[in-house]
Write a protein that holds these residues in place. Structure first.
Motif, PDB file in Angstrom:
ATOM      1  N   ALA A  12      43.619  47.610  61.491  1.00 27.81           N
ATOM      2  CA  ALA A  12      43.627  47.559  60.028  1.00 27.81           C
ATOM      3  C   ALA A  12      42.415  46.779  59.521  1.00 27.81           C
ATOM      4  CB  ALA A  12      44.917  46.906  59.535  1.00 27.81           C
ATOM      5  N   VAL A  13      41.644  47.406  58.636  1.00 25.83           N
ATOM      6  CA  VAL A  13      40.452  46.782  58.058  1.00 25.83           C
ATOM      7  C   VAL A  13      40.581  46.818  56.541  1.00 25.83           C
ATOM      8  CG1 VAL A  13      37.951  46.956  57.769  1.00 25.83           C
ATOM      9  CG2 VAL A  13      38.985  47.443  59.995  1.00 25.83           C
ATOM     10  N   LYS A  14      40.411  45.665  55.929  1.00 21.14           N
ATOM     11  CA  LYS A  14      40.540  45.554  54.472  1.00 21.14           C
ATOM     12  C   LYS A  14      39.181  45.739  53.807  1.00 21.14           C
ATOM     13  CE  LYS A  14      42.345  42.372  50.929  1.00 21.14           C
ATOM     14  NZ  LYS A  14      42.944  41.028  50.706  1.00 21.14           N
ATOM     15  N   LEU A  94      42.311  36.971  39.930  1.00 26.24           N
ATOM     16  CA  LEU A  94      42.954  37.697  41.025  1.00 26.24           C
ATOM     17  C   LEU A  94      41.998  38.000  42.170  1.00 26.24           C
ATOM     18  CD1 LEU A  94      44.964  40.321  38.906  1.00 26.24           C
ATOM     19  CD2 LEU A  94      45.927  38.378  40.147  1.00 26.24           C
ATOM     20  N   TRP A  95      40.699  37.916  41.901  1.00 24.50           N
ATOM     21  CA  TRP A  95      39.719  38.360  42.886  1.00 24.50           C
ATOM     22  C   TRP A  95      39.802  37.598  44.195  1.00 24.50           C
ATOM     23  CZ3 TRP A  95      34.281  40.188  41.013  1.00 24.50           C
ATOM     24  CH2 TRP A  95      34.444  41.230  40.105  1.00 24.50           C
ATOM     25  N   ASP A  96      39.934  36.270  44.131  1.00 26.14           N
ATOM     26  CA  ASP A  96      39.945  35.484  45.367  1.00 26.14           C
ATOM     27  C   ASP A  96      41.047  35.950  46.312  1.00 26.14           C
ATOM     28  OD1 ASP A  96      37.789  33.953  44.638  1.00 26.14           O
ATOM     29  OD2 ASP A  96      38.973  32.287  43.872  1.00 26.14           O
ATOM     30  N   ASP A  97      42.231  36.231  45.761  1.00 26.12           N
ATOM     31  CA  ASP A  97      43.342  36.696  46.594  1.00 26.12           C
ATOM     32  C   ASP A  97      43.076  38.089  47.154  1.00 26.12           C
ATOM     33  OD1 ASP A  97      44.799  34.372  46.268  1.00 26.12           O
ATOM     34  OD2 ASP A  97      45.882  35.117  44.523  1.00 26.12           O
ATOM     35  N   LEU A  98      42.531  38.986  46.315  1.00 21.16           N
ATOM     36  CA  LEU A  98      42.285  40.352  46.757  1.00 21.16           C
ATOM     37  C   LEU A  98      41.177  40.420  47.806  1.00 21.16           C
ATOM     38  CD1 LEU A  98      42.514  42.345  43.396  1.00 21.16           C
ATOM     39  CD2 LEU A  98      44.129  42.385  45.305  1.00 21.16           C
ATOM     40  N   VAL A  99      40.185  39.547  47.684  1.00 15.25           N
ATOM     41  CA  VAL A  99      39.020  39.585  48.569  1.00 15.25           C
ATOM     42  C   VAL A  99      39.275  38.873  49.896  1.00 15.25           C
ATOM     43  CG1 VAL A  99      36.636  38.755  48.778  1.00 15.25           C
ATOM     44  CG2 VAL A  99      37.395  39.866  46.670  1.00 15.25           C
ATOM     45  N   GLU A 100      40.249  37.970  49.925  1.00 19.51           N
ATOM     46  CA  GLU A 100      40.511  37.210  51.149  1.00 19.51           C
ATOM     47  C   GLU A 100      40.789  38.151  52.327  1.00 19.51           C
ATOM     48  OE1 GLU A 100      43.410  33.655  52.855  1.00 19.51           O
ATOM     49  OE2 GLU A 100      43.659  34.393  50.810  1.00 19.51           O
ATOM     50  N   ALA A 102      38.794  40.436  53.524  1.00 19.97           N
ATOM     51  CA  ALA A 102      38.118  41.734  53.447  1.00 19.97           C
ATOM     52  C   ALA A 102      36.880  41.756  54.334  1.00 19.97           C
ATOM     53  CB  ALA A 102      37.728  42.054  52.008  1.00 19.97           C
ATOM     54  N   LEU A 103      36.644  42.894  54.978  1.00 14.07           N
ATOM     55  CA  LEU A 103      35.478  43.054  55.842  1.00 14.07           C
ATOM     56  C   LEU A 103      34.233  43.405  55.034  1.00 14.07           C
ATOM     57  CD1 LEU A 103      35.012  42.933  58.944  1.00 14.07           C
ATOM     58  CD2 LEU A 103      35.174  45.432  58.944  1.00 14.07           C
ATOM     59  N   GLY A 104      34.423  44.079  53.923  1.00 10.01           N
ATOM     60  CA  GLY A 104      33.294  44.484  53.086  1.00 10.01           C
ATOM     61  C   GLY A 104      33.789  44.992  51.746  1.00 10.01           C
ATOM     62  N   THR A 105      32.827  45.310  50.868  1.00 14.47           N
ATOM     63  CA  THR A 105      33.151  45.680  49.495  1.00 14.47           C
ATOM     64  C   THR A 105      32.265  46.822  49.018  1.00 14.47           C
ATOM     65  OG1 THR A 105      33.738  43.385  49.006  1.00 14.47           O
ATOM     66  CG2 THR A 105      33.314  44.799  47.128  1.00 14.47           C
ATOM     67  N   VAL A 106      32.856  47.703  48.226  1.00 21.03           N
ATOM     68  CA  VAL A 106      32.091  48.690  47.462  1.00 21.03           C
ATOM     69  C   VAL A 106      32.078  48.206  46.017  1.00 21.03           C
ATOM     70  CG1 VAL A 106      32.024  51.053  46.574  1.00 21.03           C
ATOM     71  CG2 VAL A 106      32.716  50.629  48.948  1.00 21.03           C
ATOM     72  N   VAL A 107      30.888  48.054  45.439  1.00 19.84           N
ATOM     73  CA  VAL A 107      30.764  47.731  44.023  1.00 19.84           C
ATOM     74  C   VAL A 107      30.339  49.006  43.310  1.00 19.84           C
ATOM     75  CG1 VAL A 107      29.561  46.385  42.262  1.00 19.84           C
ATOM     76  CG2 VAL A 107      30.153  45.316  44.452  1.00 19.84           C
ATOM     77  N   LEU A 108      31.182  49.480  42.388  1.00 20.76           N
ATOM     78  CA  LEU A 108      30.861  50.675  41.611  1.00 20.76           C
ATOM     79  C   LEU A 108      30.097  50.284  40.356  1.00 20.76           C
ATOM     80  CD1 LEU A 108      34.155  52.749  41.868  1.00 20.76           C
ATOM     81  CD2 LEU A 108      31.901  53.457  42.667  1.00 20.76           C
ATOM     82  N   ALA A 109      29.108  51.103  40.008  1.00 17.34           N
ATOM     83  CA  ALA A 109      28.287  50.833  38.830  1.00 17.34           C
ATOM     84  C   ALA A 109      28.237  52.067  37.940  1.00 17.34           C
ATOM     85  CB  ALA A 109      26.870  50.433  39.245  1.00 17.34           C
TER      86      ALA A 109
END
Length: 200
Positions: A12-14, A94-100, A102-109
């Protein structure tokens, strides 16, 4: 000899999907998820007038107020669990909890409101988290060269910047592949191959 086959339990990868209000996070996750995605969409009401800017997305009638969630299995034994953040600044706690974890992030623009992705870019840069920037294509929006977008946001050459259509499974898959390439490259050196997303 046992006739039972050994069932592989995927690792499982977040992965977090972030960006401003109305940029397409819920659509992005829904396009790729192999399960019915969970979302916490709520109607935009008069309470948010003057608080949440809808300039450029005036037709938007709902918004994520907690998180979006979906899952996609990678070949052969990795499952990406996708968590979408709310786009409004007032829900940034809420971000700190959601990001904890996580292996990586997609930022949509959204190029119509490019300044709305600055908080997400700043957040993930300050945390040293690997991310990819995906410029979502909106009908009627002005198109810009990806290097112009990179320069406008001050992104280094190591950050993948791609165009995408958040409605299209193949396009979303390509963005996740680019992010995984960066994650692998950052952790174990240049990736030898792109991790392919298993077709549904």
């Amino acid at each position: 000899m046992s006739g039972r086959s050994e069932k592989v339990v995927p690792l499982a990868v977040k992965i977090v999907v972030s960006g401003g209000l109305g940029v397409g996070k819920t659509t992005f996750i829904g396009a790729i998820s192999e399960i019915e995605p969970l979302d916490t969409e709520a109607a935009i009401t008069q309470v948010s007038v003057g608080v949440d800017s809808l300039v450029g997305v005036e037709s938007k009638t709902t918004t994520t107020v907690a998180l979006d969630f979906g899952r996609i299995t990678l070949d052969p034994s990795i499952a990406l669990y996708l968590f979408g953040t709310p786009g409004q600044d007032r829900f940034s706690f809420l971000w700190d909890d959601l990001v904890e974890g996580a292996l990586g992030t997609v930022v949509l623009a959204d190029t119509r409101r490019i300044e709305d992705c600055f908080p997400a870019v700043d957040y993930f840069e300050s945390h040293g988290a690997p991310f990819a920037l995906a410029v979502n294509r909106f009908d009627g929006a002005e198109r810009f060269e990806l290097e112009e977008v990179r320069e406008a946001l001050g992104l280094g050459a190591e950050v993948p910047v791609l165009e995408c259509d958040a409605r299209d499974r193949g396009s979303v898959r390509d963005v996740l592949g680019a992010l995984m390439d960066r994650v692998i490259g950052q952790r174990v050196g240049p990736a030898k191959r792109r991790v392919a997303v298993v077709s549904r």
